[in-house]
Design a protein around this motif. Structure first.
Motif, mmCIF file in Angstrom:
data_model
loop_
_atom_site.group_PDB
_atom_site.id
_atom_site.type_symbol
_atom_site.label_atom_id
_atom_site.label_comp_id
_atom_site.label_asym_id
_atom_site.label_seq_id
_atom_site.Cartn_x
_atom_site.Cartn_y
_atom_site.Cartn_z
ATOM 1 N N GLY A 181 0.818 -1.211 0.000
ATOM 2 C CA GLY A 181 0.000 0.000 0.000
ATOM 3 C C GLY A 181 0.847 1.255 0.000
ATOM 4 O O GLY A 181 0.550 2.227 -0.711
ATOM 5 N N VAL A 182 1.923 1.250 0.804
ATOM 6 C CA VAL A 182 2.835 2.392 0.841
ATOM 7 C C VAL A 182 3.503 2.582 -0.524
ATOM 8 O O VAL A 182 3.615 3.702 -1.033
ATOM 9 C CB VAL A 182 3.888 2.205 1.950
ATOM 10 C CG1 VAL A 182 4.968 3.285 1.868
ATOM 11 C CG2 VAL A 182 3.223 2.231 3.326
ATOM 12 N N LEU A 183 3.947 1.484 -1.132
ATOM 13 C CA LEU A 183 4.602 1.571 -2.426
ATOM 14 C C LEU A 183 3.622 2.015 -3.513
ATOM 15 O O LEU A 183 4.002 2.742 -4.445
ATOM 16 C CB LEU A 183 5.221 0.225 -2.803
ATOM 17 C CG LEU A 183 6.299 -0.314 -1.861
ATOM 18 C CD1 LEU A 183 6.936 -1.572 -2.443
ATOM 19 C CD2 LEU A 183 7.348 0.728 -1.550
ATOM 20 N N ALA A 233 0.121 3.849 -8.177
ATOM 21 C CA ALA A 233 -0.424 2.644 -8.798
ATOM 22 C C ALA A 233 -1.583 2.109 -7.969
ATOM 23 O O ALA A 233 -1.693 2.375 -6.764
ATOM 24 C CB ALA A 233 0.660 1.579 -8.920
ATOM 25 N N LYS A 234 -2.459 1.351 -8.614
ATOM 26 C CA LYS A 234 -3.572 0.740 -7.900
ATOM 27 C C LYS A 234 -3.159 -0.567 -7.232
ATOM 28 O O LYS A 234 -3.585 -0.865 -6.113
ATOM 29 C CB LYS A 234 -4.727 0.487 -8.877
ATOM 30 C CG LYS A 234 -5.368 1.770 -9.399
ATOM 31 C CD LYS A 234 -6.525 1.449 -10.339
ATOM 32 C CE LYS A 234 -7.189 2.714 -10.850
ATOM 33 N NZ LYS A 234 -8.316 2.413 -11.779
ATOM 34 N N SER A 254 6.016 -5.107 -9.274
ATOM 35 C CA SER A 254 5.169 -4.866 -10.427
ATOM 36 C C SER A 254 4.095 -3.890 -9.990
ATOM 37 O O SER A 254 3.337 -4.163 -9.051
ATOM 38 C CB SER A 254 4.537 -6.175 -10.910
ATOM 39 O OG SER A 254 3.539 -5.929 -11.876
ATOM 40 N N ALA A 255 4.045 -2.704 -10.638
ATOM 41 C CA ALA A 255 3.075 -1.666 -10.296
ATOM 42 C C ALA A 255 2.094 -1.537 -11.451
ATOM 43 O O ALA A 255 2.453 -1.028 -12.518
ATOM 44 C CB ALA A 255 3.789 -0.344 -10.038
ATOM 45 N N ASP A 256 0.877 -2.021 -11.241
ATOM 46 C CA ASP A 256 -0.115 -2.079 -12.322
ATOM 47 C C ASP A 256 0.464 -2.763 -13.556
ATOM 48 O O ASP A 256 0.225 -2.357 -14.707
ATOM 49 C CB ASP A 256 -0.618 -0.676 -12.675
ATOM 50 C CG ASP A 256 -1.445 -0.048 -11.554
ATOM 51 O OD1 ASP A 256 -1.916 -0.794 -10.682
ATOM 52 O OD2 ASP A 256 -1.598 1.186 -11.558
ATOM 53 N N GLY A 257 1.267 -3.803 -13.322
ATOM 54 C CA GLY A 257 1.836 -4.596 -14.395
ATOM 55 C C GLY A 257 3.159 -4.103 -14.934
ATOM 56 O O GLY A 257 3.781 -4.794 -15.745
#
Length: 390
Positions: free
Chosen positions: A108-110, A116-117, A138-141
């Motif tokens: 959540g912090v990242l 990103a979601k 991986s942030a939203d892929g």
């Protein structure tokens, strides 16, 4: 006398010559700061020259495994591209001996930092010199690398203009799904399962496109062309047979009686010893010693080696069997397992389950007394914690 501050009882005055002295000190400190920055840049440039790094933007397709090398260089395994990147992080501030990192709901912090979601954490590695942790996510892929300093401050590692080099693995599996039904699998995702820098070489475990795909590679650094790697054959006691098709999931390099070796864990859960010296002279295949069977229906997740009270240990986190503290005593002379181990039992090298370390999905050694662990609770929330090495 020249007044400093506003009028009133809280104002202060200092002599004129003192003000001049303050100005000289500020100028001197600015010169020192500039010199320090210049020295850091010179060190970075020197490191780039020595290790063959060039400025640019790494074209990561994924970020799946991490390991630290010399001079704060971070190795990033990109399984999607079957490539490994060496990136100059510039992480030179901090002291691992005093680091303590504790962050609730790390994904959540990242997600907030990356805007990103959904953030998924693939690996965490600690810079052994500074105590800063780096997460491959991986942030939203999309792949990203995040830095967490020794007190928990989070920043995104910019890859827009960094010094880096890369190497593409030879004979990696094709990037496509093969098989049907429950056996359908894209084996490219396991082209790199773990990496470690040891004795001036980068060791890589994973799958290849060879007929015997379980592979360990020994790559020179600075990078040159990647060799084809060595197929590894093991005796899997829980299955009661010799195997060469499953990837080593996690491993640690360590000295065993003065000889460099790899201790690697496979799914369901053989622990295997491979002398590093045999990788370069074994030809296309090496058959190595299974020193323990740790229990079936289990996936090893991460492993570190450490010393405590004059003894050497391995700490292994697992999907189903918790965290194991495995003694390294007697590894050199450990007899190979050659008989089946039925019923989910264990055999060989001794271990105890660390009851206080439940839900650990990632771990790395933070300093001589502490480990950094990513713990997933029953709710699914993942917290990053500093804990004592057991």
């Amino acid at each position: 006398m020249i007044p400093i501050g506003s009028a009133g009882s809280d104002s202060a005055v200092i002599p004129d010559n003192r003000l001049v002295r303050v100005g000289e000190d500020m100028l001197f400190n600015r010169i020192l700061s500039t010199a320090a920055i210049a020295a850091a840049l010179a060190t970075s440039v020197q490191a780039a020259d020595v290790w063959g790094l060039k400025p640019g933007k790494p074209a990561l397709k994924s970020a799946t495994t991490l390991a630290f090398g010399p001079e704060d260089i971070l190795f990033v395994g990109d399984a999607k591209a079957a490539a490994i990147y060496a990136i100059a992080t510039g992480n030179k501030q901090g002291d691992a001996a005093t680091a303590s990192i504790n962050i609730e709901d790390l994904p959540g912090v990242l997600a907030g930092e990356l805007k990103a979601k959904v953030v998924e954490i693939a690996d965490i590695a600690v810079n052994p010199r500074t105590g800063a942790a780096f997460a491959a996510v991986s942030a939203d892929g999309a792949p990203a690398i995040v830095q967490i300093d020794g007190v928990g401050k989070v920043t995104v590692l910019s890859l827009e203009n960094v010094s880096f080099s890369s190497v593409t693995l030879a004979d990696a599996p094709e990037d496509k799904v093969v098989g049907e039904g429950r056996r359908a699998q894209n084996r490219r995702t396991e082209s790199i399962t773990d990496i470690a820098f040891f004795e001036n070489k980068l060791l890589v475990s994973g799958l290849s496109s060879a007929a015997a795909p379980s592979t360990v590679r020994e790559l020179n650094f600075p990078f040159a062309d990647a060799d084809r790697g060595i197929s590894v054959e093991i005796y899997h006691a829980a299955h009661g047979k010799v195997e060469d098709y499953a990837a080593m999931r996690t491993f640690v390099p360590m000295m065993i009686d003065g000889e460099p070796a790899i201790l690697g864990a496979y799914v369901c859960t053989p622990l295997v010893r491979i002398p590093v010296g045999e990788l370069s002279k074994a030809g296309d295949r090496v058959k190595r010693t299974t020193v323990a069977e740790l229990g079936n229906r289990n996936r090893p997740l991460d492993m570190v080696a450490y010393s405590k009270d004059g003894a050497e240990f391995l700490l292994l986190s697992n999907s189903a069997l918790g965290v194991m503290k495995i003694t390294a005593a007697g590894l050199q002379d450990a007899k190979a397992l050659t008989e089946p181990v039925a019923g989910g039992g264990s055999a060989g090298q001794q271990y105890v389950t660390v009851d206080s370390m439940k839900g650990v999905v990632q771990l790395d050694k933070l300093n001589s007394t502490s480990a950094l662990v990513l713990v997933q609770g029953d709710s699914g929330r993942q917290d990053l914690k500093t804990v004592a090495l057991p």
